[in-house]
Design a protein around this motif. Sequence first.
Motif, short mmCIF file in Angstrom:
data_model
loop_
_atom_site.label_atom_id
_atom_site.label_comp_id
_atom_site.label_asym_id
_atom_site.label_seq_id
_atom_site.Cartn_x
_atom_site.Cartn_y
_atom_site.Cartn_z
N HIS A 279 6.07 -3.63 9.61
CA HIS A 279 6.23 -4.95 8.99
C HIS A 279 6.71 -6.01 9.99
O HIS A 279 6.63 -7.21 9.71
N GLU A 283 0.74 -9.34 12.18
CA GLU A 283 -0.30 -9.30 11.15
C GLU A 283 -0.05 -8.12 10.20
O GLU A 283 0.78 -7.26 10.47
N GLU A 284 -0.81 -8.10 9.10
CA GLU A 284 -0.67 -7.03 8.11
C GLU A 284 -2.01 -6.31 7.92
O GLU A 284 -3.07 -6.92 8.04
N HIS A 286 -2.82 -3.68 4.87
CA HIS A 286 -2.28 -2.93 3.75
C HIS A 286 -2.87 -1.52 3.68
O HIS A 286 -2.17 -0.57 3.32
N GLU A 289 -1.01 0.66 6.15
CA GLU A 289 0.32 1.03 5.64
C GLU A 289 0.21 2.16 4.63
O GLU A 289 0.97 3.13 4.68
#
Length: 300
Positions: A279, A283-284, A286, A289
């Motif tokens: 986190h 950037e992410e 999903h 993750e």
Amino acid sequence: MNSKCDFSKQMEQKVQAVEAVLQEYLPKQKGYQSVIMEAMCYSLLAGGKRLRPLLMSETARLFGEHSLALKPFMAAIEMIHTYSLVHDDLPAMDNDEYRRGRKTTHVVYGENMGILAGDALLNYAFETAFRAFVMDPEESLTIGRALTVLGEKAGIYGMIGGQVIDVKETGREVSKEILDTIYELKTAALIEASMMIGAILGGASEEEVRMVEQIARNVGVAFQIQDDILDVTSTSEVLGKPVHSDEKNEKTTYVTLMGIEEAGRAVEELSEEAISLLHQLPEENHFLEQLLCQLIHRDR
């Protein structure tokens, strides 16, 4: 529930994409030595979750760039992982007859061809990765960095080094410090390589690559501890390989060292730290993750 179903559907599609990449880079079965290509393909196409190439591609996606060099490296990391399994299963190592629900390579092709199939997969992995220079010649420096990571994490300072310590210490109780070293090298190193190469080819900074390395190390160690737990709590039918093999081979694990409950706590702590670090990246992703969480908390 919808989120879980959506993840499963995405996972299926992405694994199919990885399978297509592997098919693209399979060695052609020809010549008097064609039996070795057959054994390599038998080993490589035995199934599995294809986690390492997936981690590589999703980490590259995290940094928003798609490199032409990604595909050969995805195939290469799976070849290296597969060779390590082929050699792990040999009579001189774990002496396992089943892997992923079917006969292991040395059982089908003989011990001599099992050794050679592993050797061939390792060498062919680098032959495959070197193709990246032709595919994307303008990124030679970046590809060189990725190759350096691949070589180091697969070698004596990575996976092979961990395997050496593991073999050397089998049959006697080891300290947590030595056990952590084995897990960091033998299991985590290839996960580190996968995610670091994805980051490098995705255009990450040096600092970001180091953060990714720590995330992957936590995930790799947690993955191995979970493997220890499943070796005791699961069944051969669910895992697709023998259970209680650690006990049979007189190996110290997190379970034998501290019990199932403490081992489970270690998995939780490592996974929480990994996700917290993820986190902190700019950037992410999903799906990545979720993939890391599934990888750590799997039941098979």
